[in-house]
Design a protein around this motif. Structure first.
Motif, PDB file in Angstrom:
ATOM      1  N   ALA A  34      -2.026  11.276  21.123  1.00 13.59           N
ATOM      2  CA  ALA A  34      -0.806  11.009  20.360  1.00 13.59           C
ATOM      3  C   ALA A  34      -1.133  10.827  18.887  1.00 13.59           C
ATOM      4  CB  ALA A  34      -0.115   9.756  20.902  1.00 13.59           C
ATOM      5  N   ALA A  35      -0.147  11.076  18.034  1.00 16.26           N
ATOM      6  CA  ALA A  35      -0.357  10.892  16.602  1.00 16.26           C
ATOM      7  C   ALA A  35      -0.669   9.431  16.319  1.00 16.26           C
ATOM      8  CB  ALA A  35       0.898  11.324  15.849  1.00 16.26           C
ATOM      9  N   ARG A  36      -1.583   9.204  15.398  1.00 15.44           N
ATOM     10  CA  ARG A  36      -1.980   7.837  15.092  1.00 15.44           C
ATOM     11  C   ARG A  36      -0.824   7.078  14.436  1.00 15.44           C
ATOM     12  NH1 ARG A  36      -7.630   7.261  12.179  1.00 15.44           N
ATOM     13  NH2 ARG A  36      -8.213   8.276  14.116  1.00 15.44           N
ATOM     14  N   LEU A  37      -0.584   5.867  14.917  1.00 15.59           N
ATOM     15  CA  LEU A  37       0.486   5.029  14.399  1.00 15.59           C
ATOM     16  C   LEU A  37       0.160   4.592  12.980  1.00 15.59           C
ATOM     17  CD1 LEU A  37       3.082   3.673  15.718  1.00 15.59           C
ATOM     18  CD2 LEU A  37       1.692   1.609  15.830  1.00 15.59           C
ATOM     19  N   ARG A  38       1.174   4.526  12.127  1.00 18.83           N
ATOM     20  CA  ARG A  38       1.006   4.056  10.755  1.00 18.83           C
ATOM     21  C   ARG A  38       1.661   2.686  10.642  1.00 18.83           C
ATOM     22  NH1 ARG A  38       3.829   7.007   7.121  1.00 18.83           N
ATOM     23  NH2 ARG A  38       2.545   6.186   5.426  1.00 18.83           N
ATOM     24  N   VAL A  39       0.856   1.690  10.262  1.00 14.23           N
ATOM     25  CA  VAL A  39       1.313   0.307  10.212  1.00 14.23           C
ATOM     26  C   VAL A  39       1.061  -0.261   8.821  1.00 14.23           C
ATOM     27  CG1 VAL A  39       1.075  -2.004  11.192  1.00 14.23           C
ATOM     28  CG2 VAL A  39       0.756   0.004  12.656  1.00 14.23           C
ATOM     29  N   ALA A  40       2.079  -0.911   8.263  1.00  5.92           N
ATOM     30  CA  ALA A  40       1.948  -1.591   6.974  1.00  5.92           C
ATOM     31  C   ALA A  40       2.202  -3.081   7.200  1.00  5.92           C
ATOM     32  CB  ALA A  40       2.948  -1.041   5.963  1.00  5.92           C
ATOM     33  N   ILE A  71      -3.808   1.623   8.984  1.00  6.62           N
ATOM     34  CA  ILE A  71      -3.182   0.406   8.485  1.00  6.62           C
ATOM     35  C   ILE A  71      -3.254   0.320   6.971  1.00  6.62           C
ATOM     36  CG2 ILE A  71      -3.572  -0.890  10.610  1.00  6.62           C
ATOM     37  CD1 ILE A  71      -5.961  -2.227   9.294  1.00  6.62           C
ATOM     38  N   GLU A  72      -2.271  -0.332   6.427  1.00  4.33           N
ATOM     39  CA  GLU A  72      -2.167  -0.590   4.995  1.00  4.33           C
ATOM     40  C   GLU A  72      -1.626  -1.997   4.849  1.00  4.33           C
ATOM     41  OE1 GLU A  72       0.083   1.388   1.092  1.00  4.33           O
ATOM     42  OE2 GLU A  72      -0.010   2.428   3.022  1.00  4.33           O
ATOM     43  N   PHE A  73      -2.091  -2.749   3.846  1.00  2.00           N
ATOM     44  CA  PHE A  73      -1.580  -4.110   3.721  1.00  2.00           C
ATOM     45  C   PHE A  73      -1.503  -4.535   2.259  1.00  2.00           C
ATOM     46  CE2 PHE A  73      -6.168  -4.752   3.909  1.00  2.00           C
ATOM     47  CZ  PHE A  73      -6.405  -5.736   2.961  1.00  2.00           C
ATOM     48  N   THR A  74      -0.660  -5.516   2.035  1.00  2.00           N
ATOM     49  CA  THR A  74      -0.547  -6.182   0.744  1.00  2.00           C
ATOM     50  C   THR A  74      -0.788  -7.672   0.973  1.00  2.00           C
ATOM     51  OG1 THR A  74       1.057  -4.600  -0.126  1.00  2.00           O
ATOM     52  CG2 THR A  74       1.013  -6.763  -1.153  1.00  2.00           C
ATOM     53  N   GLN A  75      -1.550  -8.301   0.096  1.00  2.00           N
ATOM     54  CA  GLN A  75      -1.833  -9.728   0.239  1.00  2.00           C
ATOM     55  C   GLN A  75      -1.552 -10.451  -1.071  1.00  2.00           C
ATOM     56  OE1 GLN A  75      -5.909 -11.128   0.242  1.00  2.00           O
ATOM     57  NE2 GLN A  75      -6.694  -9.109  -0.337  1.00  2.00           N
TER      58      GLN A  75
END
Length: 341
Positions: A34-40, A71-75
């Motif tokens: 399956a296509a890789r999930l994109r999570v922010a 994954i991508e994140f803001t802190q």
């Protein structure tokens, strides 16, 4: 602060293998091929705070490895609704599959931004908001906090115990209520000194508050803090007062100070939310919870020096909570300990 992008090959931090093997809910994997999930994800504090934010970040990186997901994140966003909403909006504009807002301080901002992006799934961990594309996942830290209070009530010699936290978010208030009820359960005559300073990360402030509480008679202090915990550690060490931590097992990190820790791994909520989205079982409009029935996620860790009879009492109380025979309240009212000038 600029969002940071990570994929499976460039994880900044690997969570422990044991955590991957014993998730509190059924995690599972995305379908092969399956296509890789994109999570922010949004973290209002620092991802290296050795507390709540780091637990969430570790859960995010574990999810990236096990689902797998990009994954991508803001802190480091100020815990103010407008600032949080702006950060969430910036993440959502990149069209990820899932946006995770870590912490109940994101309740209002996430509800607003989720309505603006109806085609994206949103989650608040330790939250209590829902919507057509919004769910909350909650680790019941108030249950481990109740056990922390029960322990404090059993071991205090002065009859005075302390509680310290920062921001007045719902999970923190529930944790305080649980702790207060636990103290009263084992020691109805004990006096509780409780303080919300407004800051989770200020070590100078936490040392000042802990010092004042100890001067007022507290001989055990429960801290629900993030990067600002070490100031309270210094105060307790200098005065020989044991501390009870939260989120992770602080008895193994600072064993000379911590007699126990009200473990509540909020990172497990992040892992489960990502796994649910990947597996097609994300349930918008719901609040998913886990408590002491899953000790890998919620428990009271105690140092070896805690007497066996006290351990047995705590175990019995935990069993009562799991069986539903002992309720953990979500509210407390009483006089608070003033923040020193």
């Amino acid at each position: 602060m600029r969002p940071t992008r990570i994929d499976r090959r460039t994880l900044l931090r690997a969570a422990t293998a044991g955590a991957a093997a014993a998730l509190p809910w059924s995690a599972g994997r995305a379908a092969e091929g399956a296509a890789r999930l994109r999570v922010a994800a949004l973290f209002a504090g620092k991802i290296d705070d050795r507390g709540f934010m780091q637990a969430g970040y570790d859960g995010l990186t574990l999810a990236a490895r096990t689902v797998p997901a990009e994954i991508e994140f803001t802190q480091g966003i100020a815990p103010q609704p407008d600032a949080l909403a702006a950060a969430l909006r910036a993440l959502a504009q990149k069209k990820p599959d899932l946006v995770v807002a870590h912490g109940g301080q994101n309740n209002a901002a996430t509800r607003t931004v989720a309505a603006e992006f109806p085609d994206i799934a949103f989650v608040v961990t330790q939250g209590n908001v829902t919507g057509p594309n919004l769910a909350s996942y909650e680790v019941l830290q108030e249950q481990s906090a109740f056990l922390a209070g029960a322990l404090a009530g059993l071991i205090t010699k002065t009859g005075v115990v302390g509680h310290m936290s920062g921001i007045r978010v719902v999970p923190g208030l529930k944790g305080r209520a649980g702790y207060a009820a636990g103290v009263a359960h084992t020691n109805p005559k004990a006096k509780l000194l409780t303080n919300f300073s407004g800051n989770q990360d200020d070590n100078a402030l936490s040392k000042k508050i802990a010092t004042a509480m100890i001067a007022a008679g507290a001989d055990v202090v429960f801290t629900m803090l993030n990067a600002g915990r070490m100031g309270a550690v210094e105060a307790c060490r200098e005065r020989g007062v044991p501390q009870i931590g939260n989120v992770v097992d602080w008895t193994t990190i600072v064993p000379d100070v911590f007699i126990a820790s009200a473990c509540a791994d909020s990172g497990r909520a992040v892992v489960q939310a990502v796994a649910d989205k990947a597996a097609g079982r994300f349930a918008a409009g719901s609040i998913r919870q886990v408590g002491l029935e899953t000790p890998e996620a919620v428990r009271l860790a105690m140092a070896p020096r805690v007497p066996e009879e006290v351990r047995a009492r705590i175990a019995a109380i935990a069993a009562e909570i799991v069986a539903g025979r002992l309720a953990v309240p979500h509210e407390w009212s009483g006089e608070e300990f003033p923040t020193p000038a």
